[in-house]
Design a protein around this motif. Structure first.
Motif, PDB file in Angstrom:
ATOM      1  N   TYR A 193       0.756  -1.027  -0.196  1.00  0.00           N
ATOM      2  CA  TYR A 193      -0.200   0.113   0.003  1.00  0.00           C
ATOM      3  C   TYR A 193       0.797   1.206  -0.072  1.00  0.00           C
ATOM      4  CZ  TYR A 193      -3.443  -3.513   1.325  1.00  0.00           C
ATOM      5  OH  TYR A 193      -4.179  -4.459   1.257  1.00  0.00           O
ATOM      6  N   SER A 194       0.438   2.093  -1.013  1.00  0.00           N
ATOM      7  CA  SER A 194       1.559   3.209  -1.239  1.00  0.00           C
ATOM      8  C   SER A 194       0.733   4.584  -1.173  1.00  0.00           C
ATOM      9  CB  SER A 194       2.289   3.196  -2.500  1.00  0.00           C
ATOM     10  OG  SER A 194       2.883   4.512  -2.865  1.00  0.00           O
ATOM     11  N   LEU A 195       1.157   5.764  -0.740  1.00  0.00           N
ATOM     12  CA  LEU A 195       0.400   6.832  -1.089  1.00  0.00           C
ATOM     13  C   LEU A 195       1.055   7.759  -2.125  1.00  0.00           C
ATOM     14  CD1 LEU A 195      -1.899   8.812   0.270  1.00  0.00           C
ATOM     15  CD2 LEU A 195       0.018   9.680   1.768  1.00  0.00           C
ATOM     16  N   PHE A 232       1.724   4.268   6.510  1.00  0.00           N
ATOM     17  CA  PHE A 232       2.223   3.860   4.869  1.00  0.00           C
ATOM     18  C   PHE A 232       3.386   3.738   5.059  1.00  0.00           C
ATOM     19  CE2 PHE A 232      -1.565   6.042   3.590  1.00  0.00           C
ATOM     20  CZ  PHE A 232      -2.035   5.359   2.236  1.00  0.00           C
ATOM     21  N   LYS A 287      -4.900   8.753   6.443  1.00  0.00           N
ATOM     22  CA  LYS A 287      -5.361   7.390   7.248  1.00  0.00           C
ATOM     23  C   LYS A 287      -6.468   6.781   6.646  1.00  0.00           C
ATOM     24  CE  LYS A 287      -3.604   8.490  11.896  1.00  0.00           C
ATOM     25  NZ  LYS A 287      -4.103   8.924  13.382  1.00  0.00           N
ATOM     26  N   LEU A 324      -5.844   4.683   3.482  1.00  0.00           N
ATOM     27  CA  LEU A 324      -5.018   3.501   3.914  1.00  0.00           C
ATOM     28  C   LEU A 324      -6.163   2.464   4.140  1.00  0.00           C
ATOM     29  CD1 LEU A 324      -2.616   1.718   3.968  1.00  0.00           C
ATOM     30  CD2 LEU A 324      -2.157   2.600   6.353  1.00  0.00           C
ATOM     31  N   LYS A 336      -7.417  -0.873   2.150  1.00  0.00           N
ATOM     32  CA  LYS A 336      -7.250  -2.501   2.659  1.00  0.00           C
ATOM     33  C   LYS A 336      -8.461  -3.290   2.677  1.00  0.00           C
ATOM     34  CE  LYS A 336      -3.316  -1.568   5.816  1.00  0.00           C
ATOM     35  NZ  LYS A 336      -2.721  -1.662   7.141  1.00  0.00           N
TER      36      LYS A 336
END
Length: 308
Positions: free
Chosen positions: A39-41, A65, A297, A300, A304
């Motif tokens: 998981y990337s921002l 992250f 937040k 993410l 998920k």
């Protein structure tokens, strides 16, 4: 390229049956447990908060992250304000982050020679800069050719091959990015053609949930994209009631809050042999008006949920 056989072309994008994924040491990668995603921002998500390079990284890390995509203009502003690449790398490592990719807009596909030459020089500088902070990918979108004539895909292939060679020299590999609203490279089939036709095993394409819809590519087309061709996939969602012609970048929303077939997309692109980086990328003005950490937040959490 004329000497490429069918097997070589298929191997370049990982479509050959049972193609092995090799690590840097040459070992076959083990199957991945869990979700199969990293998981990337993408910093576009909090770009409008005008936090600056360091604060953006801090927000991403605090949100949970471990991977990010940075924007080159933000890094350059940091450097112009007295920061250094050495210090930037220390900050990134200190926060426990990995910079998966960098977003830049050098018009490497420009049709006039002077502009393209200047773009190549810009891209090479950016690649060398990124290598020093441990970022080994850079987006290569059709910037500069979003309007005007449609380029011959064989011409695009030759130009992409040129920047691939630059990537080999610098260690920072260009990810051929599809833009659904562009006149060029707007369909999955087009970026896939270029990636296969160049005949290079290190060719990669960068796709996006929003751009698949915007460019009217069929989601089922993803079944023809070999896992080897994807290192990163941009995720987001979009609301009901907006046509591909009218939808625009600020309409992107959190994963699961709209009607995009995200779960279907992720099931198709999920790689059983190595994790795929899915990076949340939006340009939502209403999110920019909220607390940046809350936005990160939430991004993410919702990523998920749709990837589970």
């Amino acid at each position: 390229m004329s000497n490429l056989n069918r097997r070589q072309v298929l191997k370049a994008i990982g479509l050959t049956a049972g193609a092995a994924v090799l690590s840097e040491t040459g070992a076959v990668a083990a199957p991945i447990a869990g979700s199969g995603f990293v998981y990337s921002l993408n910093m576009s998500t909090i770009h409008g908060h005008n936090l600056g390079f360091v604060k953006e990284l801090e927000v991403a890390a605090k949100a949970g992250f471990t991977s990010v995509e940075i924007w080159i203009d933000t890094l350059q502003t940091y450097l112009q304000s007295g920061g250094s690449l050495t210090e930037a790398k220390k900050i990134i490592e200190g926060l426990g982050l990995k910079v998966e990719d960098a977003i830049g807009f050098a018009p490497w596909l420009a049709d006039d020679e002077p502009t393209r030459k200047k773009a190549m020089e810009q891209l090479q500088r950016e690649m060398k800069m990124l290598a020093q902070i441990g970022c080994y990918r850079i987006a290569a979108p059709p910037a500069g050719v979003t309007k005007g004539p449609v380029l011959d895909l064989d011409v695009v292939t030759e130009r992409y091959l040129t920047i691939l060679k630059m990537g080999e020299q610098t260690g920072v590999m260009p990810q051929l990015e599809m833009w659904g609203g562009s006149q060029n490279l707007k369909h999955i089939s087009q970026v896939l053609y270029v990636a296969t036709q160049c005949g290079k095993a290190n060719a990669r394409i960068l796709l996006d949930v929003f751009h698949i819809f915007k460019g009217r590519s069929a989601v089922e087309s993803l079944n023809y994209v070999g896992h080897h061709a994807l290192d990163i996939f941009h995720v987001n969602d979009y609301p009901a009631g907006i046509s591909p012609e009218l939808i625009s970048e600020p309409d992107r929303i959190y994963c699961g809050d709209g009607i995009a077939p995200i779960k279907q997309i992720l099931q198709i692109v999920k790689n059983p042999e190595r994790p795929l980086v899915i990076s949340f990328e939006v340009f939502n003005k209403s999110y920019y008006a909220q607390d940046a950490l809350t936005v990160a937040k939430t991004a993410l959490k919702k990523m998920k949920e749709v990837a589970s």
